[in-house]
Design a protein around this motif. Structure first.
Motif, PDB file in Angstrom:
ATOM      1  N   TYR A  62       0.815  -1.220   0.000  1.00 38.92           N
ATOM      2  CA  TYR A  62       0.000   0.000   0.000  1.00 38.92           C
ATOM      3  C   TYR A  62       0.846   1.266   0.000  1.00 38.92           C
ATOM      4  O   TYR A  62       0.605   2.174  -0.809  1.00 38.92           O
ATOM      5  N   ASP A  63       1.818   1.375   0.901  1.00 39.75           N
ATOM      6  CA  ASP A  63       2.609   2.610   0.982  1.00 39.75           C
ATOM      7  C   ASP A  63       3.333   2.900  -0.323  1.00 39.75           C
ATOM      8  O   ASP A  63       3.372   4.047  -0.782  1.00 39.75           O
ATOM      9  N   ARG A  64       3.885   1.862  -0.933  1.00 44.79           N
ATOM     10  CA  ARG A  64       4.595   2.046  -2.215  1.00 44.79           C
ATOM     11  C   ARG A  64       3.627   2.466  -3.318  1.00 44.79           C
ATOM     12  O   ARG A  64       3.899   3.377  -4.096  1.00 44.79           O
ATOM     13  N   LEU A  65       2.452   1.833  -3.356  1.00 45.94           N
ATOM     14  CA  LEU A  65       1.444   2.195  -4.357  1.00 45.94           C
ATOM     15  C   LEU A  65       0.932   3.612  -4.151  1.00 45.94           C
ATOM     16  O   LEU A  65       0.621   4.317  -5.112  1.00 45.94           O
ATOM     17  N   ASN A  66       0.868   4.045  -2.920  1.00 44.11           N
ATOM     18  CA  ASN A  66       0.384   5.383  -2.598  1.00 44.11           C
ATOM     19  C   ASN A  66       1.291   6.466  -3.170  1.00 44.11           C
ATOM     20  O   ASN A  66       0.854   7.584  -3.412  1.00 44.11           O
ATOM     21  N   LEU A  67       2.542   6.136  -3.426  1.00 43.58           N
ATOM     22  CA  LEU A  67       3.488   7.100  -3.990  1.00 43.58           C
ATOM     23  C   LEU A  67       3.318   7.289  -5.500  1.00 43.58           C
ATOM     24  O   LEU A  67       3.790   8.270  -6.061  1.00 43.58           O
ATOM     25  N   ILE A  68       2.652   6.386  -6.165  1.00 44.84           N
ATOM     26  CA  ILE A  68       2.531   6.426  -7.621  1.00 44.84           C
ATOM     27  C   ILE A  68       1.653   7.572  -8.096  1.00 44.84           C
ATOM     28  O   ILE A  68       1.929   8.195  -9.116  1.00 44.84           O
ATOM     29  N   ASP A  69       0.594   7.899  -7.364  1.00 45.77           N
ATOM     30  CA  ASP A  69      -0.347   8.946  -7.770  1.00 45.77           C
ATOM     31  C   ASP A  69      -0.502   9.990  -6.656  1.00 45.77           C
ATOM     32  O   ASP A  69      -1.548  10.101  -6.042  1.00 45.77           O
ATOM     33  N   PRO A  70       0.546  10.783  -6.405  1.00 49.76           N
ATOM     34  CA  PRO A  70       0.493  11.734  -5.287  1.00 49.76           C
ATOM     35  C   PRO A  70      -0.550  12.836  -5.472  1.00 49.76           C
ATOM     36  O   PRO A  70      -0.963  13.459  -4.502  1.00 49.76           O
ATOM     37  N   SER A  71      -1.006  13.057  -6.689  1.00 48.00           N
ATOM     38  CA  SER A  71      -2.028  14.084  -6.935  1.00 48.00           C
ATOM     39  C   SER A  71      -3.445  13.526  -6.867  1.00 48.00           C
ATOM     40  O   SER A  71      -4.404  14.252  -7.101  1.00 48.00           O
ATOM     41  N   ASP A  72      -3.584  12.265  -6.554  1.00 53.16           N
ATOM     42  CA  ASP A  72      -4.898  11.615  -6.442  1.00 53.16           C
ATOM     43  C   ASP A  72      -5.755  11.806  -7.691  1.00 53.16           C
ATOM     44  O   ASP A  72      -6.927  12.164  -7.620  1.00 53.16           O
ATOM     45  N   ARG A  73      -5.201  11.538  -8.833  1.00 57.58           N
ATOM     46  CA  ARG A  73      -5.964  11.667 -10.081  1.00 57.58           C
ATOM     47  C   ARG A  73      -6.855  10.469 -10.357  1.00 57.58           C
ATOM     48  O   ARG A  73      -7.813  10.556 -11.099  1.00 57.58           O
ATOM     49  N   PHE A  74      -6.530   9.330  -9.749  1.00 62.08           N
ATOM     50  CA  PHE A  74      -7.260   8.099 -10.037  1.00 62.08           C
ATOM     51  C   PHE A  74      -7.920   7.570  -8.766  1.00 62.08           C
ATOM     52  O   PHE A  74      -7.553   6.524  -8.251  1.00 62.08           O
ATOM     53  N   ILE A  75      -8.905   8.294  -8.279  1.00 65.95           N
ATOM     54  CA  ILE A  75      -9.576   7.906  -7.040  1.00 65.95           C
ATOM     55  C   ILE A  75     -10.801   7.053  -7.344  1.00 65.95           C
ATOM     56  O   ILE A  75     -11.651   7.417  -8.154  1.00 65.95           O
ATOM     57  N   VAL A  76     -10.867   5.902  -6.698  1.00 65.41           N
ATOM     58  CA  VAL A  76     -12.043   5.038  -6.742  1.00 65.41           C
ATOM     59  C   VAL A  76     -12.283   4.570  -5.314  1.00 65.41           C
ATOM     60  O   VAL A  76     -11.358   4.498  -4.506  1.00 65.41           O
ATOM     61  N   GLU A  77     -13.514   4.248  -4.993  1.00 69.83           N
ATOM     62  CA  GLU A  77     -13.837   3.781  -3.652  1.00 69.83           C
ATOM     63  C   GLU A  77     -13.042   2.515  -3.344  1.00 69.83           C
ATOM     64  O   GLU A  77     -13.034   1.561  -4.118  1.00 69.83           O
ATOM     65  N   GLY A  78     -12.336   2.544  -2.235  1.00 69.71           N
ATOM     66  CA  GLY A  78     -11.511   1.406  -1.861  1.00 69.71           C
ATOM     67  C   GLY A  78     -10.187   1.359  -2.584  1.00 69.71           C
ATOM     68  O   GLY A  78      -9.448   0.389  -2.467  1.00 69.71           O
ATOM     69  N   GLY A  79      -9.872   2.411  -3.353  1.00 66.96           N
ATOM     70  CA  GLY A  79      -8.611   2.458  -4.087  1.00 66.96           C
ATOM     71  C   GLY A  79      -7.530   3.152  -3.287  1.00 66.96           C
ATOM     72  O   GLY A  79      -7.790   3.780  -2.260  1.00 66.96           O
ATOM     73  N   VAL A  80      -6.317   3.055  -3.760  1.00 70.82           N
ATOM     74  CA  VAL A  80      -5.178   3.677  -3.088  1.00 70.82           C
ATOM     75  C   VAL A  80      -5.409   5.182  -2.998  1.00 70.82           C
ATOM     76  O   VAL A  80      -5.692   5.842  -3.995  1.00 70.82           O
ATOM     77  N   GLY A  81      -5.327   5.709  -1.787  1.00 66.48           N
ATOM     78  CA  GLY A  81      -5.514   7.138  -1.551  1.00 66.48           C
ATOM     79  C   GLY A  81      -6.947   7.565  -1.330  1.00 66.48           C
ATOM     80  O   GLY A  81      -7.221   8.715  -1.001  1.00 66.48           O
ATOM     81  N   SER A  82      -7.886   6.672  -1.486  1.00 67.83           N
ATOM     82  CA  SER A  82      -9.300   7.051  -1.388  1.00 67.83           C
ATOM     83  C   SER A  82      -9.707   7.472   0.015  1.00 67.83           C
ATOM     84  O   SER A  82     -10.709   8.169   0.184  1.00 67.83           O
ATOM     85  N   GLU A  83      -8.923   7.095   1.023  1.00 69.19           N
ATOM     86  CA  GLU A  83      -9.257   7.513   2.384  1.00 69.19           C
ATOM     87  C   GLU A  83      -9.118   9.025   2.572  1.00 69.19           C
ATOM     88  O   GLU A  83      -9.627   9.583   3.535  1.00 69.19           O
ATOM     89  N   ARG A  84      -8.480   9.697   1.623  1.00 69.90           N
ATOM     90  CA  ARG A  84      -8.338  11.151   1.692  1.00 69.90           C
ATOM     91  C   ARG A  84      -9.524  11.885   1.068  1.00 69.90           C
ATOM     92  O   ARG A  84      -9.562  13.105   1.046  1.00 69.90           O
ATOM     93  N   TRP A  85     -10.496  11.145   0.565  1.00 69.66           N
ATOM     94  CA  TRP A  85     -11.631  11.724  -0.147  1.00 69.66           C
ATOM     95  C   TRP A  85     -12.947  11.273   0.481  1.00 69.66           C
ATOM     96  O   TRP A  85     -13.013  10.228   1.138  1.00 69.66           O
ATOM     97  N   ASP A  86     -14.019  12.038   0.230  1.00 67.61           N
ATOM     98  CA  ASP A  86     -15.329  11.602   0.710  1.00 67.61           C
ATOM     99  C   ASP A  86     -15.769  10.377  -0.078  1.00 67.61           C
ATOM    100  O   ASP A  86     -15.133   9.994  -1.062  1.00 67.61           O
TER     101      ASP A  86
END
Length: 94
Positions: A62-86
């Protein structure tokens, strides 16, 4: 109908192959007998409400994958970084 065949992250390839063969040779024929051969399936459909999705879906990656899209361009429910979004993915919550 639903069937779950699982193996540990550190499973030996032969264990994975055994689960695959169990489905293909034993379970699939039963499905086909019950529902026919023109049924549909979702392979590995995850629960979008999984509370610990980071670990459950991505494990130690997870931590390594979280570095791939630091701008959160590819947000989906349950996806990497999605906890930062509603829940709808429209507004940041942090």
């Amino acid at each position: 109908m639903m069937v779950v065949n699982a193996w540990a992250d550190d499973a030996d390839p032969s264990e994975v192959q055994a689960q695959t063969e169990l489905f293909q040779k034993t379970q699939l024929p039963i499905f086909e007998e019950v529902i026919g051969t023109d049924g549909g399936a979702y392979s590995n459909e995850a629960d979008p409400t999984e509370p610990n999705f980071q670990t459950t879906f991505y494990g130690p990656n997870y931590d390594r994958l979280n570095l791939i899209d630091p701008s959160d361009r590819f947000i989906v429910e349950g996806g990497v970084g999605s906890e930062r979004w509603d829940r709808d993915g429209f507004c940041m919550v942090v």
